[in-house]
Each structure stands twice: as structure tokens, then as C-alpha cells.
Design an enzyme around this catalytic site. Structure first.
Site, PDB file in Angstrom:
ATOM      1  N   ASP A  45       0.792  -1.230   0.000  1.00 35.71           N
ATOM      2  CA  ASP A  45       0.000   0.000   0.000  1.00 35.71           C
ATOM      3  C   ASP A  45       0.826   1.283   0.000  1.00 35.71           C
ATOM      4  O   ASP A  45       1.778   1.407   0.782  1.00 35.71           O
ATOM      5  CB  ASP A  45      -0.894   0.056   1.243  1.00 35.71           C
ATOM      6  CG  ASP A  45      -1.752  -1.177   1.419  1.00 35.71           C
ATOM      7  OD1 ASP A  45      -1.741  -2.051   0.542  1.00 35.71           O
ATOM      8  OD2 ASP A  45      -2.435  -1.261   2.457  1.00 35.71           O
ATOM      9  N   GLN A  61       4.192   0.748   2.220  1.00 33.31           N
ATOM     10  CA  GLN A  61       4.462  -0.455   2.992  1.00 33.31           C
ATOM     11  C   GLN A  61       5.648  -1.185   2.370  1.00 33.31           C
ATOM     12  O   GLN A  61       5.639  -1.488   1.175  1.00 33.31           O
ATOM     13  CB  GLN A  61       3.229  -1.353   3.005  1.00 33.31           C
ATOM     14  CG  GLN A  61       2.050  -0.778   3.773  1.00 33.31           C
ATOM     15  CD  GLN A  61       2.281  -0.811   5.279  1.00 33.31           C
ATOM     16  OE1 GLN A  61       2.076  -1.819   5.936  1.00 33.31           O
ATOM     17  NE2 GLN A  61       2.713   0.308   5.840  1.00 33.31           N
ATOM     18  N   TRP A  69       5.944 -10.365   1.886  1.00 34.25           N
ATOM     19  CA  TRP A  69       5.351  -9.504   2.912  1.00 34.25           C
ATOM     20  C   TRP A  69       5.929  -9.830   4.285  1.00 34.25           C
ATOM     21  O   TRP A  69       6.116 -10.993   4.652  1.00 34.25           O
ATOM     22  CB  TRP A  69       3.836  -9.693   2.927  1.00 34.25           C
ATOM     23  CG  TRP A  69       3.134  -8.746   3.859  1.00 34.25           C
ATOM     24  CD1 TRP A  69       2.611  -7.528   3.563  1.00 34.25           C
ATOM     25  CD2 TRP A  69       2.892  -8.954   5.258  1.00 34.25           C
ATOM     26  NE1 TRP A  69       2.064  -6.951   4.673  1.00 34.25           N
ATOM     27  CE2 TRP A  69       2.220  -7.807   5.738  1.00 34.25           C
ATOM     28  CE3 TRP A  69       3.187  -9.978   6.153  1.00 34.25           C
ATOM     29  CZ2 TRP A  69       1.825  -7.667   7.062  1.00 34.25           C
ATOM     30  CZ3 TRP A  69       2.804  -9.837   7.491  1.00 34.25           C
ATOM     31  CH2 TRP A  69       2.124  -8.701   7.929  1.00 34.25           C
ATOM     32  N   GLU A 219     -10.554  -1.722   4.144  1.00 33.01           N
ATOM     33  CA  GLU A 219      -9.235  -1.199   4.474  1.00 33.01           C
ATOM     34  C   GLU A 219      -9.036   0.158   3.801  1.00 33.01           C
ATOM     35  O   GLU A 219      -9.780   0.540   2.904  1.00 33.01           O
ATOM     36  CB  GLU A 219      -8.127  -2.166   4.024  1.00 33.01           C
ATOM     37  CG  GLU A 219      -8.099  -3.471   4.794  1.00 33.01           C
ATOM     38  CD  GLU A 219      -6.888  -4.322   4.460  1.00 33.01           C
ATOM     39  OE1 GLU A 219      -6.233  -4.785   5.407  1.00 33.01           O
ATOM     40  OE2 GLU A 219      -6.594  -4.526   3.264  1.00 33.01           O
TER      41      GLU A 219
END
Length: 501
Positions: A45, A61, A69, A219
Site C-alpha cells: 500500500d 508499505q 510480505w 481497508e
């Protein structure tokens, strides 16, 4: 012993320099040439989008430790024009209190926070601190144009003792003379609104939910006021990212248009009226820039269904093209429109122009002029009849990405079934479509802009009435074109130069 050591040291330095040189070349087969991507490692993001002192800041991010991730930290890049990015060291790092999840950034020109010193204007970041059992909202500040950050000793500024409570988005609301935050309870699919005089103490003022949202979670909210084109009034736009249930499958975004009184948002949309920001497979977590009169959005070019598996290296993840947002009064009431920002124009140069009525002649002209490419914008205008029409791009050796309009189904589509590498995840290949009724097309004509980069296609139809954003992974030499159907009246292909050194 001295000489062997020197030889070994020389080899180590040479190898390190060679590795570093390879990593810093922004020229891998799937490296976007005019979309932002980090030099190495994972990104998702966009965060903290803000304009300050001549620079557009992009926080994002980022995993400083690997290509998948994890270890979420705010990466950081700056640009004078939204395209030529300079990657800076990570801004706000994971620590013993938790990972640094998504959020926003403001320029506190009035020094309401008290963080400013000696006339220095503070930038204040508002972000989610993530622990396994708790998410809370924290702030940090910078007095050197975002180069270094100090976490507020009074953190957290909001803590509901919830496992899922994240993604604060903050802006200054002039009528109430307050900072306003939108933040979500993801699993409850609910947006909460808070206000603050100083970015440190927050009071809840309202909330918003929508029973017919197709997503499993909400989100990355973004609430902003936008003038209605051709009028003197404004409306409020609420962007929401959803984890599943999109037309293309997997993660994506929807939007609401309505009013905001400084405390709560009210949607104009009736029950069952669900609007999507983008109908492609790879558009998520878009938020907008603070501290600029323009309403500019930027999103993550990926889908959570396969984000960890896409075949890129040494980076994984990229940002979409920046878009100017506007609201118009259309056949379905107030509607969102999106166009690529004008700052892309200096990167483009004419490569091919054609006017006529014979599609076979158009394709022959492409062949005879040896028109090929992997970074360009293709624009065409066509009159509709009863047959499908469109373009095949990144074509070669059994590969092609097909973009077209189906007048029977009345939809625009992108088919990446044979776009290149697709087998890495079963959810990746497919045909993805967006509804577009003939009655919404002026004079029975359609125009499309196809922004093609080395690993993506972003489609804008009728000045951003519909958009579809999709990743593709073709072979480097799949650079051909082919048009199909009848009705083409004008075609332009403009090269887009690389933004990397």
C-alpha cells in the site's frame, strides 16, 4: 598473510559492487519503466501521500528484509513531478512495539501539534502500529522534510484494544477548524470518524457502514471533498478498499459519493448501488495526496490473491499511475472520473498516427512501419457496430493481451489469458470486464487510452468513465500490435520514456 587478505578483500568488494550494480539497474524484464517500484524487496500500500516544499512524498508499505510480505516499515521516495522518483532510506521503522502499517501524512503549517521548533514546519505521520493481538493509531513527526522521524512519546493516540483497527487517513477540515481522521474496523466493514485540534487527542464523531458492500473486509479509507464538474457545488468522496468480492475477483476498491458535515459521512447511493473504482484485477489501497488543491490518487498495482507470487525480481510490487479525480453529474447521478495526471505528457513522444476506416490497412501500416514497443500509451477512437472491436498489445510468440469492447454484452474487457507468464497462481489468468452501456457513449463512439508498461496495462475509457488496471508478464520481445473489429477512426501510439537513470 597481507597479500591473500587483500586479494580476498578485493574479491569481496568486487562481488558486492557487482551485486549492487545489478540490483540498482531498473531494467529487469518486468521492471516498470514509468510506474514507481522500489529498487529491491517487497512493497504494497501507498502511505502518507503529501506534497511539501516542492516535493511529492510517497511512503509505502515496505519489507527491508525480503521480497515477501513482512517486517512492515514505511519506505520513502520523493519526486518533483509524480514520475521521477528518488528512493530515500526507509522512513518509519518496525520496532519492539510492532510493525508500521498503513496511514497518512499532513503538513502542520499552524503547528497545532507543537512539534515545530524554531519556525520549522512539522510533517506529521499518522499510522497503525500493528501487534499480533492489537492495532492502534500512532503518530510521528519530521522537521527536515521527511528525512528523519521521531515517534511521539505519548503514543498511541487512539487505542480501542481491538485486533483489527487500522489505516488512519487524516486531513484538515477548514469549516470545523479541526483535523479529521477516517479509520476502519476492517472485519466489521465500518469506517469511523474522529476529530482533533492537535493531532494528539482525538474524539470520535461518527461512523459509516454499508450493508451491501461485497467485500469481506474494509481497508485504507480516504475521504475528500471534490468540486462537481460544471457547477459551483462540491461533494464528498469516500474510497474504500475491499479484500474480496470485486468483479475481477480478489481485492479491489469501491467508492461512495455523499456529504460530510465535519462529523459523519452520509452516502447518496441507494441500497444495492455498488460502485467500483477500477474493474481490473490489480488496483488496491489507493489514497490521495494531502496539501495540494488537486485531488490526486495513487494505488498499489497488485492483488492479494497472488501478490507474494508474481514473477518479479529483485523487487515485488509497484504503484499505479497517479490519477486526477473529479466528480461529474451523469446518467447514474454523481459519478467518479479518473484521468492520468498531466505530468506524464513530457515523457511521451509521437511514434505512430493513423486515420482511416479500414482495419486491415491499419494493421498493414503498423507492420510496414515496424511499430513495436513495451512502454507507450495507445489511444483510439471508434464507432460502434454489432461486432467486438479493440486492440491486442504485447503480442508475439503465442502471447497477447486483448483489450476490447463487446457491444452485445455492453462491456469493456481486458483478457490476459495468454498475456505471458500466468501459471504461477490459478487466480491470475482471465478475462476481466466493466459494464459500459451504449447509451452512455456519446454519438455511439468509444475512446480508449491504454497505458502499457513492461508488466502492466492500465485502461481508461471515455475520459476515465471506466478504468481497468491489470498486471501482465510477457516475454521481453513480445512487443507487437494488432487491431480487430471495424469502426476505427483514429489511432495514436506515443512512446513513454523510462523515468529511471
Amino acid at each position: 598473510m597481507k597479500f591473500p587478505f587483500v586479494g580476498l578483500l578485493f574479491c569481496l568488494v568486487t562481488n558486492m559492487m557487482s551485486s549492487f550494480a545489478q540490483d540498482t539497474v531498473y531494467n529487469q524484464p518486468y521492471r516498470p519503466q514509468y510506474h514507481f517500484s522500489p529498487r529491491i524487496n517487497w512493497t504494497n500500500d501507498p502511505n502518507g501521500l503529501v506534497y511539501h516544499d516542492g516535493e511529492y512524498h510517497l511512503f509505502y508499505q515496505y519489507n527491508p528484509k525480503g521480497i515477501r510480505w513482512g517486517h512492515m516499515t514505511w519506505g520513502h521516495a520523493v519526486s518533483p513531478d509524480l514520475f521521477h522518483w528518488k528512493e530515500l532510506p526507509p522512513a518509519i521503522a518496525e520496532d519492539e512495539k510492532g510493525m508500521i502499517f498503513s496511514g497518512s501524512c499532513v503538513v502542520d503549517t499552524k503547528n497545532s501539534s507543537g512539534f515545530g521548533k524554531n519556525g520549522q514546519v512539522p510533517m506529521v505521520a499518522i499510522y497503525t502500529n500493528h501487534r499480533e493481538t492489537n492495532q492502534s493509531q500512532h503518530i510521528a513527526y519530521s522537521l527536515d522534510r521527511g528525512r528523519t522521524w521521531t515517534k511521539f512519546e505519548g503514543n498511541p493516540v487512539i487505542d480501542l484494544n481491538q485486533k483489527d483497527f487500522r489505516d488512519p487517513n487524516v486531513f484538515w477540515h477548514e469549516p470545523s477548524k479541526r483535523w479529521v481522521m477516517s479509520v476502519v474496523l476492517p472485519t466489521e466493514k465500518k469506517a469511523l470518524f474522529y476529530s482533533s485540534p492537535n493531532l494528539k487527542t482525538w474524539t470520535k464523531t461518527g461512523e459509516f457502514a454499508s450493508a451491501d458492500s461485497p467485500g469481506n473486509i474494509w481497508e485504507c479509507p480516504a475521504l475528500l471533498e471534490i468540486p462537481v464538474a460544471g457547477s459551483k457545488r462540491t461533494k464528498w468522496l469516500l474510497l474504500i478498499s475491499i479484500g474480496a468480492g470485486t468483479p475481477a475477483g480478489g481485492s479491489g476498491m469501491q467508492y461512495y459519493i455523499g456529504d460530510f458535515d465535519g462529523k459523519a459521512f452520509r452516502s447518496d447511493f441507494k441500497q444495492g448501488d455498488v460502485r467500483f473504482v477500477d474493474y481490473g484485477k490489480d488496483y488496491y489501497a489507493a489514497i490521495t495526496y494531502n496539501n495540494t488543491p488537486r485531488k490526486i490518487s495513487l494505488g498499489w498495482l497488485n492483488n492479494w490473491q497472488y501478490a507474494n507470487d508474481i514473477p518479479t525480481n529483485p523487487f515485488r510490487g509497484a504503484m499505479t499511475l497517479p490519477r486526477d479525480l473529479k466528480i461529474v453529474r451523469g446518467n447514474n447521478g454523481y459519478e467518479l472520473r479518473q484521468e492520468v495526471v498531466k505530468e506524464i505528457r513530457p515523457l511521451t513522444s509521437d511514434s505512430f498516427q493513423w486515420r482511416g476506416m479500414d482495419t486491415r490497412e491499419l494493421n498493414r501500416s503498423l507492420d510496414s512501419n515496424r511499430i513495436k514497443g513495451d512502454t507507450y500509451v495507445l489511444t483510439f477512437e471508434a464507432e460502434l457496430n454489432t461486432a467486438e472491436l479493440g486492440a491486442k498489445v504485447r503480442k508475439g510468440a503465442g502471447e497477447e493481451t486483448v483489450i476490447g469492447y463487446d457491444p452485445v454484452k455492453q462491456e469493456v474487457y481486458v483478457d490476459r489469458t495468454r498475456s505471458g507468464k500466468t501459471a504461477f497462481k490459478k487466480e491470475f489468468p482471465g478475462r476481466f470486464s466493466a459494464p459500459l452501456k451504449r447509451e452512455d457513449l456519446a454519438n455511439g463512439r468509444i475512446n480508449m487510452q491504454l497505458f502499457v508498461d513492461r508488466s502492466s496495462v492500465e485502461v481508461f475509457v471515455n475520459d476515465g468513465q471506466v478504468t481497468l488496471t491489470n498486471l501482465i508478464f510477457p516475454k521481453p520481445d513480445s512487443q507487437g500490435f494488432e487491431f480487430f473489429g471495424d469502426g476505427f477512426r483514429a489511432v495514436t501510439i506515443r512512446n513513454i520514456e523510462s523515468v529511471w537513470p
